[in-house]
Design a protein around this motif. Structure first.
Motif, PDB file in Angstrom:
ATOM      1  N   PRO A 127      49.674  38.003  45.045  1.00  0.00           N
ATOM      2  CA  PRO A 127      49.445  39.296  44.381  1.00  0.00           C
ATOM      3  C   PRO A 127      48.047  39.400  43.768  1.00  0.00           C
ATOM      4  O   PRO A 127      47.423  40.451  43.820  1.00  0.00           O
ATOM      5  CB  PRO A 127      50.534  39.345  43.300  1.00  0.00           C
ATOM      6  N   LYS A 128      47.536  38.299  43.230  1.00  0.00           N
ATOM      7  CA  LYS A 128      46.205  38.312  42.629  1.00  0.00           C
ATOM      8  C   LYS A 128      45.130  38.542  43.695  1.00  0.00           C
ATOM      9  O   LYS A 128      44.181  39.304  43.475  1.00  0.00           O
ATOM     10  CB  LYS A 128      45.943  37.008  41.879  1.00  0.00           C
ATOM     11  N   GLU A 129      45.262  37.900  44.856  1.00  0.00           N
ATOM     12  CA  GLU A 129      44.302  38.103  45.945  1.00  0.00           C
ATOM     13  C   GLU A 129      44.310  39.558  46.410  1.00  0.00           C
ATOM     14  O   GLU A 129      43.254  40.175  46.553  1.00  0.00           O
ATOM     15  CB  GLU A 129      44.616  37.175  47.122  1.00  0.00           C
ATOM     16  N   LEU A 130      45.503  40.084  46.637  1.00  0.00           N
ATOM     17  CA  LEU A 130      45.617  41.468  47.094  1.00  0.00           C
ATOM     18  C   LEU A 130      45.069  42.433  46.051  1.00  0.00           C
ATOM     19  O   LEU A 130      44.332  43.367  46.383  1.00  0.00           O
ATOM     20  CB  LEU A 130      47.070  41.805  47.427  1.00  0.00           C
ATOM     21  N   ASP A 131      45.366  42.193  44.801  1.00  0.00           N
ATOM     22  CA  ASP A 131      44.859  43.042  43.721  1.00  0.00           C
ATOM     23  C   ASP A 131      43.332  43.017  43.683  1.00  0.00           C
ATOM     24  O   ASP A 131      42.684  44.057  43.518  1.00  0.00           O
ATOM     25  CB  ASP A 131      45.441  42.574  42.382  1.00  0.00           C
ATOM     26  N   SER A 132      42.741  41.845  43.856  1.00  0.00           N
ATOM     27  CA  SER A 132      41.276  41.730  43.871  1.00  0.00           C
ATOM     28  C   SER A 132      40.674  42.544  45.009  1.00  0.00           C
ATOM     29  O   SER A 132      39.647  43.208  44.841  1.00  0.00           O
ATOM     30  CB  SER A 132      40.857  40.266  43.999  1.00  0.00           C
ATOM     31  N   LEU A 133      41.294  42.490  46.190  1.00  0.00           N
ATOM     32  CA  LEU A 133      40.794  43.243  47.343  1.00  0.00           C
ATOM     33  C   LEU A 133      40.878  44.747  47.109  1.00  0.00           C
ATOM     34  O   LEU A 133      39.922  45.483  47.366  1.00  0.00           O
ATOM     35  CB  LEU A 133      41.583  42.874  48.594  1.00  0.00           C
ATOM     36  N   ILE A 134      42.027  45.195  46.625  1.00  0.00           N
ATOM     37  CA  ILE A 134      42.215  46.634  46.404  1.00  0.00           C
ATOM     38  C   ILE A 134      41.240  47.138  45.343  1.00  0.00           C
ATOM     39  O   ILE A 134      40.612  48.189  45.510  1.00  0.00           O
ATOM     40  CB  ILE A 134      43.678  46.959  46.018  1.00  0.00           C
ATOM     41  N   HIS A 135      41.073  46.392  44.288  1.00  0.00           N
ATOM     42  CA  HIS A 135      40.142  46.832  43.245  1.00  0.00           C
ATOM     43  C   HIS A 135      38.695  46.829  43.736  1.00  0.00           C
ATOM     44  O   HIS A 135      37.903  47.682  43.332  1.00  0.00           O
ATOM     45  CB  HIS A 135      40.322  46.019  41.960  1.00  0.00           C
TER      46      HIS A 135
END
Length: 176
Positions: free
Chosen positions: A24-32
């Motif tokens: 979730p942290k990786e995906l959140d970083s990409l989206i942001h």
């Protein structure tokens, strides 16, 4: 945190991924990273549709791409079996949307590189998502009203390594 110059120098298109999902942290970083990209007049018109690599609509997109190109029996799908695909759509009437989407996807690709993730910027599904099945795919991908496909990003943990491409600065750059 690394250095953006290093990320630019080391990033290359990844065409092989492990089955390990993004955290979730990786995906959140990409989206942001995509959301933080500048847009013309700060319109912020880019929409991000996040799909797991086994989502059935991706197979339908693959089939339509292959039908339009008269392709069959390919070794890999258009996203090389990445565990995550992010499709960027934007307001089809805003002339800067293609550029804004390109900036957003590059932000995401560089953050993926910084995180040690492989990624592939995808344009090859343009005809499939903008063709005769445009409305079907726009609805299935839950694009906002009046939005259409611009570009996509496959992302996951690398199963293969590839050197960044070379270039010829003397032939490609003019200083005035």
């Amino acid at each position: 945190m690394g250095n953006v110059i290093d990320a630019v120098k080391t990033r290359s298109s990844t065409r092989g991924y492990t089955g390990e999902p993004l955290t979730p942290k990786e995906l959140d970083s990409l989206i942001h990273a995509g959301l933080q990209a500048p847009t013309a007049a700060n319109k912020q018109e880019i929409h991000f549709t996040v799909l797991k690599g086994d989502h059935p609509i991706l197979k339908e997109i693959e089939d339509e791409k292959n039908r339009l190109r008269d392709l069959s029996d390919l070794e890999h799908n258009f996203y090389y079996e990445a565990p995550t695909v992010i499709i960027l759509s934007a307001d089809k009437d805003y002339k800067w949307s293609p550029l804004d989407a390109g900036i957003a996807v590059e932000n995401m690709a560089l953050v993926a590189e910084e995180l040690g993730l492989g990624n592939l910027i995808i344009g090859c599904i343009y005809d499939a998502l903008r063709g005769e099945k445009r409305e079907y795919f726009s609805s299935a991908l839950k694009f906002p009203a009046n939005y259409e496909y611009e570009i996509a990003l496959a992302v996951g943990h690398k199963a293969v390594e590839k050197a960044p491409h070379t270039y010829n600065a003397q032939a490609q750059v003019t200083y005035l």
